[in-house]
Design an enzyme around this catalytic site. Structure first.
Site, PDB file in Angstrom:
ATOM      1  N   ARG A 177       0.821  -1.218   0.000  1.00  0.00           N
ATOM      2  CA  ARG A 177       0.000   0.000   0.000  1.00  0.00           C
ATOM      3  C   ARG A 177       0.851   1.261   0.000  1.00  0.00           C
ATOM      4  NH1 ARG A 177      -3.214  -2.556   4.282  1.00  0.00           N
ATOM      5  NH2 ARG A 177      -4.838  -3.787   3.263  1.00  0.00           N
ATOM      6  N   GLU A 304       4.235 -19.489  17.227  1.00  0.00           N
ATOM      7  CA  GLU A 304       3.926 -20.393  16.118  1.00  0.00           C
ATOM      8  C   GLU A 304       5.229 -20.830  15.446  1.00  0.00           C
ATOM      9  OE1 GLU A 304       0.319 -18.937  14.063  1.00  0.00           O
ATOM     10  OE2 GLU A 304       1.249 -19.721  12.246  1.00  0.00           O
ATOM     11  N   TYR A 350      -4.874 -23.319  -0.855  1.00  0.00           N
ATOM     12  CA  TYR A 350      -4.581 -22.406   0.260  1.00  0.00           C
ATOM     13  C   TYR A 350      -5.814 -21.533   0.506  1.00  0.00           C
ATOM     14  CZ  TYR A 350      -1.315 -19.289   2.848  1.00  0.00           C
ATOM     15  OH  TYR A 350      -0.637 -18.548   3.791  1.00  0.00           O
TER      16      TYR A 350
HETATM   17  P1  FAD Z   1     -10.443 -28.083   8.338  1.00  0.00           P
HETATM   18  O1  FAD Z   1     -10.853 -26.939   9.189  1.00  0.00           O
HETATM   19  O2  FAD Z   1      -9.010 -28.478   8.324  1.00  0.00           O
HETATM   20  O3  FAD Z   1     -11.337 -29.345   8.781  1.00  0.00           O
HETATM   21  C1  FAD Z   1     -11.083 -30.641   8.283  1.00  0.00           C
HETATM   22  C2  FAD Z   1     -11.523 -31.622   9.362  1.00  0.00           C
HETATM   23  O4  FAD Z   1     -11.484 -32.942   8.833  1.00  0.00           O
HETATM   24  C3  FAD Z   1     -10.609 -31.614  10.579  1.00  0.00           C
HETATM   25  O5  FAD Z   1     -11.357 -31.348  11.739  1.00  0.00           O
HETATM   26  C4  FAD Z   1     -10.013 -33.013  10.584  1.00  0.00           C
HETATM   27  O6  FAD Z   1      -9.804 -33.526  11.896  1.00  0.00           O
HETATM   28  C5  FAD Z   1     -11.073 -33.809   9.845  1.00  0.00           C
HETATM   29  N1  FAD Z   1     -10.559 -35.037   9.242  1.00  0.00           N
HETATM   30  C6  FAD Z   1      -9.510 -35.163   8.400  1.00  0.00           C
HETATM   31  N2  FAD Z   1      -9.332 -36.454   8.071  1.00  0.00           N
HETATM   32  C7  FAD Z   1     -10.306 -37.162   8.691  1.00  0.00           C
HETATM   33  C8  FAD Z   1     -10.646 -38.539   8.745  1.00  0.00           C
HETATM   34  N3  FAD Z   1      -9.943 -39.448   8.076  1.00  0.00           N
HETATM   35  N4  FAD Z   1     -11.701 -38.922   9.499  1.00  0.00           N
HETATM   36  C9  FAD Z   1     -12.413 -38.017  10.203  1.00  0.00           C
HETATM   37  N5  FAD Z   1     -12.121 -36.682  10.199  1.00  0.00           N
HETATM   38  C10 FAD Z   1     -11.083 -36.268   9.436  1.00  0.00           C
HETATM   39  N6  FAD Z   1      -8.573 -18.691   7.373  1.00  0.00           N
HETATM   40  C11 FAD Z   1      -9.126 -17.465   7.461  1.00  0.00           C
HETATM   41  O7  FAD Z   1     -10.123 -17.181   6.810  1.00  0.00           O
HETATM   42  N7  FAD Z   1      -8.573 -16.511   8.289  1.00  0.00           N
HETATM   43  C12 FAD Z   1      -7.482 -16.753   9.062  1.00  0.00           C
HETATM   44  O8  FAD Z   1      -7.026 -15.878   9.803  1.00  0.00           O
HETATM   45  C13 FAD Z   1      -6.887 -18.050   8.982  1.00  0.00           C
HETATM   46  N8  FAD Z   1      -5.783 -18.347   9.713  1.00  0.00           N
HETATM   47  C14 FAD Z   1      -5.257 -19.602   9.651  1.00  0.00           C
HETATM   48  C15 FAD Z   1      -4.137 -19.899  10.427  1.00  0.00           C
HETATM   49  C16 FAD Z   1      -3.575 -21.182  10.403  1.00  0.00           C
HETATM   50  C17 FAD Z   1      -2.371 -21.471  11.245  1.00  0.00           C
HETATM   51  C18 FAD Z   1      -4.145 -22.174   9.550  1.00  0.00           C
HETATM   52  C19 FAD Z   1      -3.554 -23.559   9.509  1.00  0.00           C
HETATM   53  C20 FAD Z   1      -5.243 -21.881   8.759  1.00  0.00           C
HETATM   54  C21 FAD Z   1      -5.817 -20.597   8.795  1.00  0.00           C
HETATM   55  N9  FAD Z   1      -6.933 -20.267   8.032  1.00  0.00           N
HETATM   56  C22 FAD Z   1      -7.478 -19.009   8.115  1.00  0.00           C
HETATM   57  C23 FAD Z   1      -7.531 -21.255   7.099  1.00  0.00           C
HETATM   58  C24 FAD Z   1      -8.728 -21.991   7.728  1.00  0.00           C
HETATM   59  O9  FAD Z   1      -8.259 -22.741   8.839  1.00  0.00           O
HETATM   60  C25 FAD Z   1      -9.308 -22.922   6.672  1.00  0.00           C
HETATM   61  O10 FAD Z   1      -9.681 -22.226   5.504  1.00  0.00           O
HETATM   62  C26 FAD Z   1     -10.555 -23.664   7.160  1.00  0.00           C
HETATM   63  O11 FAD Z   1     -10.476 -24.041   8.505  1.00  0.00           O
HETATM   64  C27 FAD Z   1     -10.708 -24.894   6.280  1.00  0.00           C
HETATM   65  O12 FAD Z   1     -11.882 -25.576   6.607  1.00  0.00           O
HETATM   66  P2  FAD Z   1     -12.044 -27.080   6.112  1.00  0.00           P
HETATM   67  O13 FAD Z   1     -13.369 -27.529   6.585  1.00  0.00           O
HETATM   68  O14 FAD Z   1     -11.740 -27.174   4.673  1.00  0.00           O
HETATM   69  O15 FAD Z   1     -10.850 -27.883   6.835  1.00  0.00           O
HETATM   70  N1  UDP Z   2       4.587 -13.183   4.437  1.00  0.00           N
HETATM   71  C1  UDP Z   2       5.841 -12.650   4.615  1.00  0.00           C
HETATM   72  N2  UDP Z   2       6.077 -11.838   5.696  1.00  0.00           N
HETATM   73  C2  UDP Z   2       5.119 -11.554   6.601  1.00  0.00           C
HETATM   74  C3  UDP Z   2       3.832 -12.102   6.419  1.00  0.00           C
HETATM   75  C4  UDP Z   2       3.594 -12.934   5.321  1.00  0.00           C
HETATM   76  O1  UDP Z   2       6.745 -12.903   3.825  1.00  0.00           O
HETATM   77  O2  UDP Z   2       5.392 -10.824   7.567  1.00  0.00           O
HETATM   78  C5  UDP Z   2       4.348 -14.055   3.265  1.00  0.00           C
HETATM   79  C6  UDP Z   2       4.617 -15.537   3.584  1.00  0.00           C
HETATM   80  O3  UDP Z   2       5.173 -16.142   2.443  1.00  0.00           O
HETATM   81  C7  UDP Z   2       3.225 -16.073   3.847  1.00  0.00           C
HETATM   82  C8  UDP Z   2       2.389 -15.263   2.856  1.00  0.00           C
HETATM   83  O4  UDP Z   2       2.999 -13.971   2.846  1.00  0.00           O
HETATM   84  O5  UDP Z   2       3.154 -17.451   3.607  1.00  0.00           O
HETATM   85  C9  UDP Z   2       0.929 -15.152   3.205  1.00  0.00           C
HETATM   86  O6  UDP Z   2       0.813 -14.584   4.499  1.00  0.00           O
HETATM   87  P1  UDP Z   2      -0.488 -14.816   5.387  1.00  0.00           P
HETATM   88  O7  UDP Z   2      -0.385 -13.946   6.581  1.00  0.00           O
HETATM   89  O8  UDP Z   2      -1.691 -14.682   4.528  1.00  0.00           O
HETATM   90  O9  UDP Z   2      -0.301 -16.344   5.824  1.00  0.00           O
HETATM   91  P2  UDP Z   2      -1.171 -17.240   6.826  1.00  0.00           P
HETATM   92  O10 UDP Z   2      -1.946 -16.335   7.723  1.00  0.00           O
HETATM   93  O11 UDP Z   2      -2.009 -18.106   5.949  1.00  0.00           O
HETATM   94  O12 UDP Z   2      -0.147 -18.029   7.576  1.00  0.00           O
END
Ligand code: FAD
Ligand code: UDP
Length: 369
Positions: A177, A304, A350
């Site tokens: 930005r 984390e 993703y």
């Molecule tokens: P999941 O939430 O992963 O659910 C899948 C489920 O299937 C799990 O509960 C798992 O236990 C179950 N499962 C898998 N295999 C089996 C099996 N064989 N039998 C029974 N159950 C099973 N998104 C955002 O919008 N904003 C954010 O700030 C954000 N931050 C994130 C930070 C992190 C660290 C991570 C990892 C993800 C983040 N996300 C965020 C993404 C978000 O978590 C996902 O988009 C969303 O939770 C996906 O939903 P889902 O139902 O596809 O999968």
């Molecule tokens: N990223 C980075 N520096 C930061 C934050 C993010 O280089 O301070 C890059 C990194 O490659 C990351 C991507 O931007 O995987 C997307 O960031 P986001 O915060 O969306 O990742 P998430 O919340 O999914 O972990």
């Protein structure tokens, strides 16, 4: 007893399908999850000592510009007006993230005005016609110096590989930005569920049965015999027993501490850009809900650490080899019309929460009805 639909996974994909199938299509639905709780990676719970809501799998910020998704999810919760902001620590100094005018002026010691940013960056970045990987894309956006300071180390830590071996699309999640706007997201709607994430999942489940602590893959013949249709939201490579090989996933280890201080870092998320700091970011969940009253003498912080853990695949890496493997698994999936694959793990995309809900609403209409 037979059911119409078995939903494997109680995250946003699985429970949106389950809710629609029960409420709109009047189907008999059972949801399974191998974890001991519902909600997938968006699950949250109160930390026992402090009562502070902690998102067990990393801070989850709800944001979307999709009207239909916002209208749908708002049936199951009210949202606060929380606007997410992130800071990043580089060599002991703190800067706004994503890169904005404040980041640029502080980093270069300049006093640029918005209108001067484009020319300033243009003079510092090479023209790269078709960026082939994350490094080239990032340098083509912000130039070498900002890339090295704020992106290279963080990205290598998070993904466990060089940014030259990662898809360019990962970095386009972040805006650059030329103003002091320091919102993390550009979306029209954002906020946090007023009473936490888990009540959303409980409400989505009103019309369906649920069994937690059950791994569908351990007993798939039994479950398939019970249901006409299956929606599967686990990892696609696991579903096929890794018969073509493993997709690359990243996982995360969370280290949670209760501290005897009111406020540890003054903000919800602090990123650590430098490669020599082993964690990628620290969350302080208290700051996600400034509207809540909580104890003044204590806080929770969560570090984390990115890692590989085949039992907990969270982030699809998405190299060209992964995408070729994914196509082979998708071809296998297409051979079985009784199973619908969906969500971040089964689609190996993703996705944020709003993407997953949008896909699930469409799948409920088109593939489950
Ligand atoms: P999941 O939430 O992963 O659910 C899948 C489920 O299937 C799990 O509960 C798992 O236990 C179950 N499962 C898998 N295999 C089996 C099996 N064989 N039998 C029974 N159950 C099973 N998104 C955002 O919008 N904003 C954010 O700030 C954000 N931050 C994130 C930070 C992190 C660290 C991570 C990892 C993800 C983040 N996300 C965020 C993404 C978000 O978590 C996902 O988009 C969303 O939770 C996906 O939903 P889902 O139902 O596809 O999968
Ligand atoms: N990223 C980075 N520096 C930061 C934050 C993010 O280089 O301070 C890059 C990194 O490659 C990351 C991507 O931007 O995987 C997307 O960031 P986001 O915060 O969306 O990742 P998430 O919340 O999914 O972990």
């Amino acid at each position: 007893m037979s059911v119409d639909l078995v939903v494997v996974g109680s995250g946003f994909f699985g429970l949106t399908i389950a809710e629609r199938a029960a409420a709109e299509l009047d189907l008999k639905v059972v949801v399974l999850d191998r974890r001991r709780h519902i909600g997938g990676n968006a699950y949250s719970e109160r930390e026992a000592q402090t009562g502070i809501e902690v998102h067990r799998y990393g801070a989850h910020l709800f944001h979307t510009s999709n009207e239909k998704v916002w209208e749908y999810v708002s049936r199951f919760t009210k949202f606060t007006d929380y606007q997410h902001k992130v800071y990043t620590s580089h060599k002991g100094e703190v800067f706004p993230m994503p890169i904005n005018l404040g980041t640029i002026n502080a980093f270069f010691g300049t006093t640029l005005k918005p209108v001067e940013v484009e020319g300033f960056l243009a003079a510092r970045r090479p023209v790269i016609e078709r960026p082939a990987n994350l490094e080239e894309k990032a340098i083509s956006l912000v130039g070498e110096e900002l890339y090295r300071a704020f992106i290279a180390g963080y990205t290598e830590k998070q993904w466990g590989r060089s940014p030259r071996d990662l898809p360019a699309s990962i970095i386009t999640r972040l805006p650059v930005r030329s103003s002091y706007d320091d919102s993390y997201f550009d979306d029209r709607y954002q906020g946090l569920p007023v009473d936490g994430y888990t009540p959303i999942f409980e409400r989505l489940l009103t019309g369906a049965d649920v069994e937690t602590g059950v791994d569908f893959l351990a007993d798939r013949d039994h479950w398939r015999a019970r249901a006409h249709r299956v929606v599967y939201t686990g990892p696609i490579d696991a579903y096929f027993g890794y018969c073509h090989g493993r997709l690359n996933w990243r996982s995360v280890r969370f280290e949670t501490r209760v501290l005897g201080t009111a406020d540890s870092q003054g903000t919800a998320v602090m990123n650590y850009a430098d490669i020599d700091v082993p964690y990628t970011r620290i969350h302080e969940p208290k700051h996600l809900h400034p509207e809540r009253t909580c104890r003044a003498d204590t806080t929770v912080v969560v570090r984390e650490y990115s890692q590989v853990d085949n039992d907990a695949p969270y982030y699809p890496v998405g190299t060209p080899e992964d995408n070729a493997l994914l196509e082979r698994y998708q071809a296998l999936a297409a051979e079985d019309p009784r199973v619908r694959m969906g969500g971040r793990l089964a689609q190996y995309k993703y996705f944020d929460m709003h993407h997953v809900i949008a896909h699930a609403l469409k799948a409920a209409r088109e593939d489950v009805a």
